[in-house]
Design a protein around this motif. Structure first.
Motif, mmCIF file in Angstrom:
data_model
loop_
_atom_site.group_PDB
_atom_site.id
_atom_site.type_symbol
_atom_site.label_atom_id
_atom_site.label_comp_id
_atom_site.label_asym_id
_atom_site.label_seq_id
_atom_site.Cartn_x
_atom_site.Cartn_y
_atom_site.Cartn_z
ATOM 1 N N TYR A 1 0.887 -1.180 0.000
ATOM 2 C CA TYR A 1 0.000 0.000 0.000
ATOM 3 C C TYR A 1 0.914 1.216 0.000
ATOM 4 O O TYR A 1 1.695 1.440 0.925
ATOM 5 N N GLN B 1 -8.256 -3.146 2.128
ATOM 6 C CA GLN B 1 -9.262 -4.087 2.651
ATOM 7 C C GLN B 1 -10.116 -4.647 1.526
ATOM 8 O O GLN B 1 -10.409 -5.840 1.474
ATOM 9 N N GLN B 2 -10.434 -3.774 0.578
ATOM 10 C CA GLN B 2 -11.290 -4.203 -0.536
ATOM 11 C C GLN B 2 -10.510 -5.156 -1.447
ATOM 12 O O GLN B 2 -11.027 -6.176 -1.917
ATOM 13 N N ASN C 1 -7.741 1.085 -4.475
ATOM 14 C CA ASN C 1 -7.201 2.137 -3.597
ATOM 15 C C ASN C 1 -7.459 1.819 -2.144
ATOM 16 O O ASN C 1 -7.040 2.551 -1.259
ATOM 17 N N ASP C 2 -8.140 0.679 -1.879
ATOM 18 C CA ASP C 2 -8.392 0.309 -0.482
ATOM 19 C C ASP C 2 -7.885 -1.108 -0.248
ATOM 20 O O ASP C 2 -8.434 -2.070 -0.810
ATOM 21 N N CYS D 1 -17.122 -1.019 12.369
ATOM 22 C CA CYS D 1 -16.446 -0.585 11.122
ATOM 23 C C CYS D 1 -16.757 -1.675 10.114
ATOM 24 O O CYS D 1 -17.230 -2.755 10.499
ATOM 25 N N LYS D 2 -16.446 -1.450 8.857
ATOM 26 C CA LYS D 2 -16.745 -2.466 7.845
ATOM 27 C C LYS D 2 -15.866 -3.683 8.104
ATOM 28 O O LYS D 2 -14.649 -3.601 8.039
ATOM 29 N N GLN E 1 -6.725 -1.245 8.046
ATOM 30 C CA GLN E 1 -6.304 -0.012 8.719
ATOM 31 C C GLN E 1 -6.414 -0.169 10.244
ATOM 32 O O GLN E 1 -5.557 0.304 10.987
ATOM 33 N N GLY F 1 -1.689 5.624 -1.504
ATOM 34 C CA GLY F 1 -3.101 5.457 -1.843
ATOM 35 C C GLY F 1 -3.400 4.362 -2.852
ATOM 36 O O GLY F 1 -4.535 4.221 -3.298
ATOM 37 N N ASP F 2 -2.381 3.567 -3.213
ATOM 38 C CA ASP F 2 -2.610 2.504 -4.195
ATOM 39 C C ASP F 2 -2.248 1.166 -3.561
ATOM 40 O O ASP F 2 -1.133 0.987 -3.058
ATOM 41 N N ALA F 3 -3.210 0.245 -3.539
ATOM 42 C CA ALA F 3 -2.957 -1.080 -2.954
ATOM 43 C C ALA F 3 -2.745 -2.073 -4.091
ATOM 44 O O ALA F 3 -3.571 -2.158 -5.014
ATOM 45 N N GLN G 1 -13.399 -10.075 4.940
ATOM 46 C CA GLN G 1 -13.385 -8.639 5.245
ATOM 47 C C GLN G 1 -12.397 -8.442 6.393
ATOM 48 O O GLN G 1 -12.699 -8.725 7.556
#
Lengths: 184, 186
Positions: free
Chosen positions: A72, A92-93, A89-90, A138-139, A106, A75-77, A102
């Motif tokens: 990461y 987790q996603q 960009n996330d 949180c998600k 962070q 801002g780019d994973a 999931q």
């Protein structure tokens, strides 16, 4: 097998400990990670480097070959596994896309230090260090419970050398992390 | 051509090494040269197709290839995972250390380096291991370096090397700890 520290002799000053943890924004953790889902489990060497807000997370097999690399950066994973590359960009996603899990990455960057978030519930051990943590909303947070052991002092702050993330929704499903060496 | 000479020379050197036993220290470095893992243990190999890779530090794990299956005994998750050896060694140049089979050797190009070491690379470039470099001292394997697709280097340095002993066959057998989960994927 590897000898892990077994915590402080006396109780620590929790507020001061938490302040010190908040100031730790650069670290390297080397050890082992295992993921079990019922009777299927994989384990690998863990190498995790954090340099706020970026991190590099790598799982390596016995031969020393990369199994998973998640980077990461600005801002780019980017996740590389089995000759395939996944981007987003996330982180987790991206992890969810690859594993179906999931995993609140962070939040995990704080949990791995033993630092609870403002809405996380936690229990302390007899030395005033976190023994377990139930994440606040949180998600993906609701799926996990964290337990800690083998605290060791690294540069005057106490860090856990063993933690387990137990999945609260799937039986016998957990992520087990052993940290042989913290570097701050 | 030149490559065939290197392949012939390596085949000869390895076939003279019917068995191999050594202590190893392993250092894994990422593409920037930062050490990301260190381990130590014992490696035993015997032709054909048998290998025992046992780590002692930082923890005890055991990997055994008995010629038919690969057994991974992992105390960290209390599990033994068993997979067909043919599937486990697919595209892995390490297999050349214990086999003379042309079907395996033909999958790899061999080049001789100026320092006398051998560089093994997969012909079709697939597989986790992009290159395996073998170093010999008086015809005995003294060091190997594996490089993967992330330009990560895993180096094994050998000590207490023995090549003239008769390997006990139980070295390549696994006794299943009854408290462990058995994940038999054969």
């Amino acid at each position: 097998c590897s000898t892990l520290p077994d915590g402080p002799e006396e109780s620590v000053d929790l507020p001061a400990q938490l302040e010190a943890l908040k100031a730790v924004n650069q670290w390297k953790a080397a050890g082992k990670m295992a993921i079990r889902q019922n009777n299927e489990a994989v384990s690998a060497t863990l190498s995790w480097r954090y340099d706020q807000p970026d991190f590099q997370f790598r799982l390596t097999n016995l031969l020393g070959i990369t199994l998973v690399d998640l980077r990461y950066d600005a801002g780019d994973a980017v996740l590389k596994a089995d000759d395939k590359v996944f981007e987003g960009n996330d982180p987790q996603q991206v992890i969810a896309q690859v594993t179906g899990w999931q995993l609140p990455v962070q939040r995990l960057l704080d949990w791995i230090k033993g630092l609870p978030g403002p809405t996380d519930q936690y229990q302390l051990n007899d030395k005033q260090l976190l023994e377990s943590l139930a994440p606040g909303p949180c998600k993906g947070c609701g799926e996990w419970k964290v337990s800690y052991a083998n605290y060791g002092q690294v540069d005057k702050v106490w860090l856990p050398h063993a933690l387990t993330l137990t999945n609260t929704q799937q039986p016998n499903t957990f992520i087990k992390i052993r940290i042989d060496r913290w570097t701050l | 051509g030149g490559e065939d000479a290197a392949k012939t020379a390596l085949k000869q050197t390895l076939s003279n090494m019917q068995q191999f036993k050594a202590d190893f220290t392993q250092t894994v470095k990422d593409m920037d040269g930062d050490v990301i893992h260190e381990a130590s243990g014992k490696l035993i190999m015997a032709r054909p197709d048998k290998l025992r890779w046992e780590t002692l530090q930082p923890d005890e794990t055991l990997l055994i290839a008995d010629g038919r299956a690969v057994w991974n005994v992992d105390p960290f998750v209390e599990q033994v995972t068993i997979i067909d050896q043919s599937r486990a060694i697919q595209d892995n140049p390490m297999v050349l250390l214990t086999t003379g089979s042309d079907t395996q050797w033909d999958k790899f190009d061999i080049a001789r380096k100026s320092d006398g070491s051998y560089m093994i690379t997969p012909v079709n470039g697939t597989g986790q291991i992009q290159a395996l470099q073998l170093f010999f001292e008086n015809a005995r394997l003294s060091r190997l370096i594996m490089q993967d697709a992330q330009a990560q280097h895993s180096e094994l340095d050998f000590d207490n090397i023995q090549t003239d002993f008769s390997p006990a066959l139980n070295q390549f057998e696994v006794t299943l700890p009854d408290s462990y989960t058995i994940d038999d994927q054969r």
